[in-house]
Design a protein around this motif. Sequence first.
Motif, PDB file in Angstrom:
ATOM      1  N   LEU A   6       0.850  -1.178   0.000  1.00 30.44           N
ATOM      2  CA  LEU A   6       0.000   0.000   0.000  1.00 30.44           C
ATOM      3  C   LEU A   6       0.891   1.235   0.000  1.00 30.44           C
ATOM      4  CD1 LEU A   6      -2.778   1.398   0.285  1.00 30.44           C
ATOM      5  CD2 LEU A   6      -2.516   1.164   2.770  1.00 30.44           C
ATOM      6  N   HIS A   7       0.686   2.108  -0.981  1.00 30.03           N
ATOM      7  CA  HIS A   7       1.444   3.351  -1.100  1.00 30.03           C
ATOM      8  C   HIS A   7       0.498   4.513  -0.841  1.00 30.03           C
ATOM      9  CE1 HIS A   7       4.628   1.163  -3.338  1.00 30.03           C
ATOM     10  NE2 HIS A   7       3.594   0.518  -3.873  1.00 30.03           N
ATOM     11  N   THR A   8       0.985   5.554  -0.188  1.00 30.93           N
ATOM     12  CA  THR A   8       0.219   6.787  -0.037  1.00 30.93           C
ATOM     13  C   THR A   8       0.901   7.860  -0.862  1.00 30.93           C
ATOM     14  OG1 THR A   8      -0.518   6.189   2.180  1.00 30.93           O
ATOM     15  CG2 THR A   8      -0.639   8.511   1.595  1.00 30.93           C
ATOM     16  N   LEU A   9       0.179   8.398  -1.814  1.00 39.52           N
ATOM     17  CA  LEU A   9       0.709   9.439  -2.686  1.00 39.52           C
ATOM     18  C   LEU A   9       0.390  10.799  -2.073  1.00 39.52           C
ATOM     19  CD1 LEU A   9       2.158  10.093  -5.328  1.00 39.52           C
ATOM     20  CD2 LEU A   9      -0.078  10.080  -6.458  1.00 39.52           C
ATOM     21  N   LYS A  10       1.420  11.480  -1.605  1.00 33.68           N
ATOM     22  CA  LYS A  10       1.280  12.783  -0.946  1.00 33.68           C
ATOM     23  C   LYS A  10       0.728  13.825  -1.907  1.00 33.68           C
ATOM     24  CE  LYS A  10       3.324  11.522   2.905  1.00 33.68           C
ATOM     25  NZ  LYS A  10       2.554  11.266   4.071  1.00 33.68           N
ATOM     26  N   ASP A  11      -0.004  14.764  -1.347  1.00 34.52           N
ATOM     27  CA  ASP A  11      -0.520  15.923  -2.093  1.00 34.52           C
ATOM     28  C   ASP A  11      -1.307  15.536  -3.342  1.00 34.52           C
ATOM     29  OD1 ASP A  11       0.674  17.701  -0.255  1.00 34.52           O
ATOM     30  OD2 ASP A  11       2.584  17.508  -1.302  1.00 34.52           O
ATOM     31  N   ALA A  12      -2.097  14.481  -3.247  1.00 39.66           N
ATOM     32  CA  ALA A  12      -2.882  14.039  -4.406  1.00 39.66           C
ATOM     33  C   ALA A  12      -4.329  13.789  -4.004  1.00 39.66           C
ATOM     34  CB  ALA A  12      -2.278  12.772  -5.004  1.00 39.66           C
TER      35      ALA A  12
END
Length: 98
Positions: free
Chosen positions: A66-72
């Motif tokens: 699981l990746h969290t894409l910042k500022d998206a």
Amino acid sequence: IYRILKDVDQAVSSKTASDKTYNRKCQVNVVRAERNKAWTPDVLQQLNKIELRDVMKDKNDKFFKLHTLKDAGHWVHVDNLEGLMDIMDDSFYNATKK
């Protein structure tokens, strides 16, 4: 999303060398847009449980990430293309090492 969670959870729970649903050359990468409100606490909790269980099974052969894409927000490729490409680049690199 709940059907997908169920399928991924089943694959992680039963991953063994003889399990036909688990392919050691495959990895499931989920990108979560940090500002997207569609990711409910319930869904995030389930995803985190799946990822933790996968790590506990085999730290060297992760099936789920699981990746969290910042500022998206919803439009990840518009909001943070560089961050998305970094995630994809890492995933492609790790896939070629298997």
